[in-house]
Scaffold this motif. Structure first.
Motif, PDB file in Angstrom:
ATOM      1  N   ASN A  18      23.420  18.565 -27.927  1.00 47.63           N
ATOM      2  CA  ASN A  18      22.537  19.663 -28.352  1.00 47.63           C
ATOM      3  C   ASN A  18      22.299  20.733 -27.281  1.00 47.63           C
ATOM      4  N   TRP A  19      21.359  21.591 -27.606  1.00 52.94           N
ATOM      5  CA  TRP A  19      21.122  22.828 -26.833  1.00 52.94           C
ATOM      6  C   TRP A  19      20.146  22.619 -25.679  1.00 52.94           C
ATOM      7  N   ASP A  43      19.803  20.530 -32.611  1.00 53.38           N
ATOM      8  CA  ASP A  43      20.936  21.420 -32.889  1.00 53.38           C
ATOM      9  C   ASP A  43      21.525  21.926 -31.563  1.00 53.38           C
ATOM     10  N   ALA A  44      22.728  22.496 -31.644  1.00 53.89           N
ATOM     11  CA  ALA A  44      23.382  23.025 -30.439  1.00 53.89           C
ATOM     12  C   ALA A  44      23.123  24.520 -30.250  1.00 53.89           C
ATOM     13  N   VAL A  45      22.123  25.061 -30.941  1.00 56.00           N
ATOM     14  CA  VAL A  45      21.688  26.446 -30.723  1.00 56.00           C
ATOM     15  C   VAL A  45      20.192  26.431 -30.405  1.00 56.00           C
ATOM     16  N   GLU A 298      28.501  30.556 -30.987  1.00 57.48           N
ATOM     17  CA  GLU A 298      27.584  29.525 -31.481  1.00 57.48           C
ATOM     18  C   GLU A 298      28.293  28.560 -32.421  1.00 57.48           C
ATOM     19  N   CYS A 299      29.226  29.114 -33.162  1.00 52.18           N
ATOM     20  CA  CYS A 299      29.968  28.295 -34.113  1.00 52.18           C
ATOM     21  C   CYS A 299      30.750  27.200 -33.381  1.00 52.18           C
ATOM     22  N   ASP A 301      30.014  26.099 -30.378  1.00 51.42           N
ATOM     23  CA  ASP A 301      29.028  25.198 -29.771  1.00 51.42           C
ATOM     24  C   ASP A 301      28.579  24.128 -30.764  1.00 51.42           C
ATOM     25  N   ARG A 302      28.393  24.553 -31.998  1.00 51.53           N
ATOM     26  CA  ARG A 302      27.983  23.575 -33.016  1.00 51.53           C
ATOM     27  C   ARG A 302      29.100  22.558 -33.254  1.00 51.53           C
ATOM     28  N   THR A 303      30.337  23.033 -33.210  1.00 49.61           N
ATOM     29  CA  THR A 303      31.459  22.117 -33.390  1.00 49.61           C
ATOM     30  C   THR A 303      31.508  21.091 -32.271  1.00 49.61           C
ATOM     31  N   GLY A 305      29.016  20.309 -30.343  1.00 50.95           N
ATOM     32  CA  GLY A 305      27.778  19.527 -30.388  1.00 50.95           C
ATOM     33  C   GLY A 305      26.858  19.700 -29.201  1.00 50.95           C
ATOM     34  N   TRP A 306      27.199  20.619 -28.304  1.00 47.90           N
ATOM     35  CA  TRP A 306      26.300  20.861 -27.164  1.00 47.90           C
ATOM     36  C   TRP A 306      26.489  22.291 -26.682  1.00 47.90           C
TER      37      TRP A 306
END
Ligand code: DQQ
Length: 540
Positions: A18-19, A43-45, A298-299, A301-303, A305-306
């Motif tokens: 995550n973020w 979440d990773a954002v 961000e996309c 980063d979400r993939t 996961g961090w």
């Protein structure tokens, strides 16, 4: 996603997922270094911000602890935001932090350890009459955040600063308090600078002008200069100024108005934000933590996961040779990760050459390098009228000049389809004087397209008789460079897709047209720091 797992770092602090953003409340307490950080557990954002928490004996090997503070009160319902620790004269620890209320008003809150005898500081109590400060008249309710560590005044009160703005003028408000519950707003500001916008994460601390020892935050008087640092929300960089602090007037005057707070000097000319220092009494030094964000989308980063790292903690002190900038250097404890080393002595790099260095894998490295430009070339090169080499707009490592660029290619694949040049560029002015710039060129770091491809860097002061020197920490997707002993620092986030693991190589390059460069380089393979959860039975 294993596709992107090579980007994960091995010895930089990051949560397991995550973020993460700002460093919070760093402090040395009962023989542990404590590190808190802005963290999104979901979440990773950015969002749902809580205070993550970790402890370490050496600021390199970290142990994750449970989350320290979550938004569970009306006054921090929208987030437990950035804050700082203060150790009181009797050893008690108090924490001040910004809460974003249920109505998104920024207020300051007091928290303290539920059990001060617990070295791990696992549980935190929020003061029952929080908030202790709300935005004063004239300050917008969303422009009032990030309280500093407190310093003592000559009256024996504690003094903090809080960042804000009025129209486009960035300001640092000053408050005095005796108990961290009742505060008195001082007239005027610590400093105000037009056109700089909102000041986030103000930091305010003393540095010694007579030796290299770090000072307790309350140090004041002969042989002491002060530093004010602000994080500019508008351009997302950390700027500092060195000057004098008038304790009676509660105001700061920069030594050089050209380098006033928020306009001149930066801690780092790359990726480095929302930083904060603390005094480490165990080794009499001041330590700087800075948040290193992502330069991808961000996309992505979400993939993976961090998102985000913390830079390697740096000691920070006055450069007593120039008197006008700080020196930053990775904490000495990072050296404990050094494994095998390779040394390359007096390596001659001719104009236009790229020389491979045999170093096994090159994804986790500590590099120390020195460069000497051929004396004859320095003397015979004609002076130029345009010596203002600017990393961002000068064409990166591929544009050739008489006396530069030269340096290292890190995270490079064998075919040089991906590489990150770290380089010096020397120019000679009409009066014959030399000017040196240090840059980190991200333009060809990755064949991926949706990543930052800027050339970053700045001028670096060099005295006659000094060789050009460079220290670099390479850790998969981060490259932290310290030029000339830490006078100019540049951090890059890079996302190679081919120059990864065993395919990552290291080169020396010299793209100058006139000068041969002699390089001496030592390269260590770096161990991982094995950052993991704390185990009560075995971690003591
Ligand atoms: N991050 C915090 C704020 C601060 C900002 C919120 C700086 O307190 O101003 O996560 O990155």
């Amino acid at each position: 996603n294993t596709m992107l797992s090579w980007q994960r770092t091995a010895f930089h602090f990051q949560p397991d997922k995550n973020w993460m953003n700002d460093p919070n409340g760093p402090v040395y307490y009962k023989e542990w270094y404590h590190f808190f950080y802005q963290y999104n557990p979901n979440d990773a954002v950015w969002g749902d911000i809580v205070w993550g928490h970790a402890v370490s004996r050496d600021m390199i090997h970290w142990l994750y602890l449970p989350i320290a503070m979550v938004p569970d009160q009306w006054y921090d319902a929208n987030g437990v935001w950035t804050g700082s620790a203060t150790i009181l004269s009797d050893g008690q620890l108090v924490m001040l932090y910004t809460g974003s209320t249920n109505e998104s008003v920024q207020v300051q809150n007091l928290a303290y350890p539920a059990d001060p005898s617990d070295p791990l500081l696992l549980n935190w109590t929020k003061y029952d009459k929080n908030p202790v400060l709300s935005p004063p008249p004239g300050i917008h309710y969303r422009d009032f955040r990030d309280p500093t560590t407190a310093m003592l005044t000559s009256e024996g009160k504690w003094r903090i600063s809080i960042g804000s703005k009025i129209n486009k003028t960035g300001i640092a408000l000053i408050y005095d308090t005796e108990d961290f519950k009742n505060f008195e707003l001082k007239n005027g500001w610590l400093r105000a600078v037009q056109g700089t916008g909102m000041w986030e994460c103000v930091d305010f601390y003393p540095v010694s002008s007579i030796n290299d020892v770090g000072l307790d935050t309350s140090a004041y008087g002969d042989g002491v200069k002060h530093v004010v640092k602000v994080s500019l929300d508008d351009d997302r960089n950390d700027y500092y100024a060195i000057g004098s602090y008038d304790e009676k007037l509660a105001s700061f005057l920069p030594d050089d108005v050209k380098n006033d707070v928020g306009i001149g000097l930066r801690y780092d000319y790359g990726n480095f934000y929302a930083s904060k220092t603390f005094f480490d009494p165990s080794k009499q030094r001041r330590i700087l933590w800075g948040w290193i964000t992502e330069y991808d989308s961000e996309c992505v980063d979400r993939t993976k996961g961090w998102a985000s790292l913390q830079g390697i903690p740096r000691t920070v002190r006055l450069d007593r040779k120039t008197g006008s900038n700080l020196i930053q250097w990775p904490v000495e404890e990072v050296n404990s990760l050094r494994l095998r080393s390779s040394e390359f002595k007096d390596l001659k790099a001719k104009p236009g050459s790229v020389v491979p260095l045999q170093v096994e894998t090159a994804t986790q490295l500590d590099i120390v390098a020195e460069f000497e430009v051929d004396k004859e070339a320095l003397e015979t090169t004609l002076p130029e009228s345009d010596t203002d080499y600017i990393c961002e707009s000068s064409g990166g490592a591929s544009r050739r000049g008489a006396l530069g660029p030269f340096g290292l290619l890190v995270l490079a694949d064998a075919g040089l389809s991906e590489f990150t040049p770290l380089y010096f560029y020397v120019t000679k002015g009409l009066n014959g004087s030399l000017r040196t710039t240090f840059c980190s060129d991200q333009s060809r770091s990755s064949v991926a397209t949706n990543v930052n491809k800027k050339v970053l860097g700045s001028v670096v002061p060099v005295f006659g008789g000094e060789k050009l020197s460079l220290r670099v920490l390479v850790d998969h997707s981060i490259v932290e460079s310290f030029a000339q002993g830490g006078r100019t620092c540049v951090t890059s986030r890079v996302y190679p897709t081919r120059a990864i693991y065993g395919a990552a190589k290291l080169f020396v390059f010299n793209n100058a047209t006139d000068a041969t460069v002699t390089a001496s380089i030592k390269v260590w393979q770096m161990n991982s720091a094995f950052i993991r959860p704390y185990h009560p039975e075995t971690d003591t």
